[in-house]
Design a protein around this motif. Structure first.
Motif, short mmCIF file in Angstrom:
data_model
loop_
_atom_site.label_atom_id
_atom_site.label_comp_id
_atom_site.label_asym_id
_atom_site.label_seq_id
_atom_site.Cartn_x
_atom_site.Cartn_y
_atom_site.Cartn_z
N ARG A 263 -3.34 -0.05 -12.26
CA ARG A 263 -2.97 0.87 -11.19
C ARG A 263 -2.24 2.07 -11.77
N ASP A 264 -2.63 3.26 -11.35
CA ASP A 264 -1.90 4.46 -11.76
C ASP A 264 -0.59 4.50 -10.97
N LEU A 268 2.09 5.95 -7.07
CA LEU A 268 2.96 5.17 -6.17
C LEU A 268 4.40 5.68 -6.25
N GLU A 269 4.79 6.15 -7.41
CA GLU A 269 6.16 6.64 -7.57
C GLU A 269 6.44 7.86 -6.70
N ALA A 355 -3.04 6.72 4.49
CA ALA A 355 -2.61 6.47 3.11
C ALA A 355 -3.23 7.50 2.18
N PRO A 356 -2.58 7.75 1.05
CA PRO A 356 -3.16 8.69 0.08
C PRO A 356 -4.41 8.14 -0.59
N GLU A 357 -5.01 8.96 -1.42
CA GLU A 357 -6.17 8.58 -2.26
C GLU A 357 -7.37 8.11 -1.44
N GLY A 358 -7.45 8.59 -0.20
CA GLY A 358 -8.63 8.27 0.60
C GLY A 358 -8.64 6.86 1.17
N TYR A 359 -7.50 6.18 1.20
CA TYR A 359 -7.49 4.81 1.75
C TYR A 359 -7.45 4.77 3.27
N VAL A 414 -2.36 -3.44 1.28
CA VAL A 414 -2.50 -4.10 -0.03
C VAL A 414 -3.58 -3.39 -0.86
N THR A 415 -4.69 -3.06 -0.23
CA THR A 415 -5.79 -2.40 -0.93
C THR A 415 -5.33 -1.08 -1.55
N TRP A 416 -4.61 -0.32 -0.76
CA TRP A 416 -4.10 0.97 -1.25
C TRP A 416 -3.10 0.77 -2.39
#
Ligand code: 4AD
Ligand code: MG
Length: 438
Positions: A263-264, A268-269, A355-359, A414-416
């Motif tokens: 995971r990048d 998340l930070e 959620a970010p990143e297209g989730y 959880v997926t995100w």
């Protein structure tokens, strides 16, 4: 001999202990065999040295196949290079159960094959990482609300009516009548909020979703807090506080799992307050601008007033690098219980968190209509049978107050956070349109 979980081996360095587990992998060369043993809490390399254990035990060690269950006795040794940081110098081995032709080998398998063997796939390191993070998130959610004085009330699964539209109801026989599997515990949490002030439920919910997307399960877990005297703004604050807490907690406690999943973590930070709060109409402008710049991208085209598709959600979120809370959706596309904004009557005092990143959407929430007559009108407008909602209307008859809440989809969250592609790996045994087994 003391039996020790692999995750606790560090407390037993230099001592002879026993690990009870299964063979994950092994390799041999000459006088030495390495057994990689897992016990559910971790994996440890066990070194079997022929001059130490003798011919017979050495041959036994070499005969173990993948997923053979076994007891390993040995001395714990610290080894920085070893997975987990410790090794066992084996003194004795006891086979517990055979495992012949284990179907999941370390080579690549297709997803359908793995899903058909989900009951065994759960033993693999990637699934372990995801489901441990899921466990951490569940724990974090409960801690977060319990620490703020919320009461956990459980909502029933058999229900007499729809909450989130009649098209996704699962119907079942209930003695001489019909019942539906719950789509949401919200209406009951509203009763709970009037009784306890701040409540939440957290359990399985069901939607007969005929969609085969990577975001839809037919059975998923939803967290639903509900608070008396809370407005839309308070509701968004509550959701934002929850998400930042969950992310912080996973970053703090589940480093190893995030690494396993590659995971990048820098993404998340970034998940810190405040999150952008964007009016639905502003989203229309963002989408309009994008669609004009990309006229050939069919999925990006959008009519203001409609609900967002997955692509639209991605376009909106790409503008910001955090979860985005879209508020004031058109009333026409939202549920009957959402309160309208007196200043903007065709819009609801509700929000979705994307959620970010297209989730996509992970949370949906709102203020609830608290006026008796208005709510009766909404129930009629939505063609819902008023007789089933008499108890719900009672909440407006006896000391009605403004109140709000939201629902968070556990598996989407959880997926995100895990950064995985599909929701089906975020629940131990997924239920989807074409899957009800194993
Ligand atoms: O937006 P939804 O439908 O909201 C409600 O059910 C409200 N009654 C909640 C409330 O206010 N108490 O669902 C809430 C969340 C979504 O944002 C999404 O994360 C998740 O539940 N969700 C699903 N997750 C997996 N599979 C599905 N089919 C889902 N449908 C909704
Ligand atoms: Mg929703």
């Amino acid at each position: 001999m003391e039996r020790v979980r692999i995750e606790n081996l560090g407390d037993h360095v230099g001592k002879e202990i026993e690990v009870a587990g299964w063979l994950y992998n092994s390799r041999s060369s000459g006088k030495i065999t390495f057994l990689l043993v897992r016990d559910g809490s971790g994996v440890v390399q066990c070194v079997v040295f022929k001059p130490d254990v003798g011919e017979e035990l050495f041959e036994l060690a070499k005969s173990f196949t993948q997923e053979t269950s076994l007891l390993v006795q040995g001395t714990v040794r610290e080894d920085k290079r070893a997975p987990g940081g410790y090794e066992l110098n084996v003194t004795n081995l006891i086979k517990v159960g055979d495992s012949v032709d284990y179907p999941i080998s370390p080579k690549e398998h297709g997803t359908t094959f793995l899903m058909d063997h989900r009951h065994l796939w759960l033993r693999s390191s990637r699934q372990h990482a995801i489901l441990r993070i899921r466990h951490e998130i569940i724990h974090a959610i409960r801690d977060h609300f319990n620490n703020q004085g919320f009461i956990n009330l459980d909502a029933p699964i058999f229900t007499p009516n729809a909450v989130e539209g009649t098209t996704t109801l699962f119907e079942t026989d209930y003695f001489d009548t019909k019942a539906y599997l719950t789509q949401s515990g919200q209406l009951y949490m509203e009763a709970g909020a009037m009784a306890f002030g701040k409540v939440y439920c957290f359990g399985p919910t069901f939607r007969a979703e005929k969609s085969k997307t990577r975001r839809h399960l037919t059975e998923f877990w939803m967290l639903e807090p509900e608070v008396a005297y809370m407005t839309l703004e308070g509701d968004m604050n509550l959701a934002e506080g929850l998400i930042t807490y969950i992310v912080e907690r996973v970053l703090e406690k589940r480093q190893e799992e995030l690494k396993t999943l590659e995971r990048d973590q820098s993404l998340l930070e970034r998940i810190i307050s405040p999150f952008p709060r964007v009016h639905y109409k502003e989203c229309c402008d963002i989408l309009d601008e994008y669609a004009k710049a990309h006229p050939d991208e069919e999925e990006a085209q959008f009519t203001c007033g409609d609900d967002f598709g997955a692509r639209h959600e991605s376009i909106i979120v790409e503008k910001f690098d955090k979860p985005v809370m879209v508020h004031h959706f058109p009333a026409a596309i939202k549920a009957f219980y959402m309160k309208r904004d007196p200043q903007e009557l065709d819009a609801v005092l509700g929000f979705d968190m994307l959620a970010p990143e297209g989730y996509g959407e992970i949370i949906g929430g709102s203020e609830r209509e608290d006026d008796l007559e208005t709510l009766r009108t909404r129930i009629k407008e939505h063609d819902l049978p008023e007789e089933n909602f008499q108890w719900y209307l009672d909440l407006r008859r006896y000391g009605s107050v403004p109140h709000a809440g939201f629902g968070l989809g556990l598996e989407r969250t959880v997926t995100w956070i895990c950064g995985i592609h599909h929701l089906r790996e975020a629940i131990p045994l997924p239920r989807m349109m074409h899957r009800i087994s194993p």
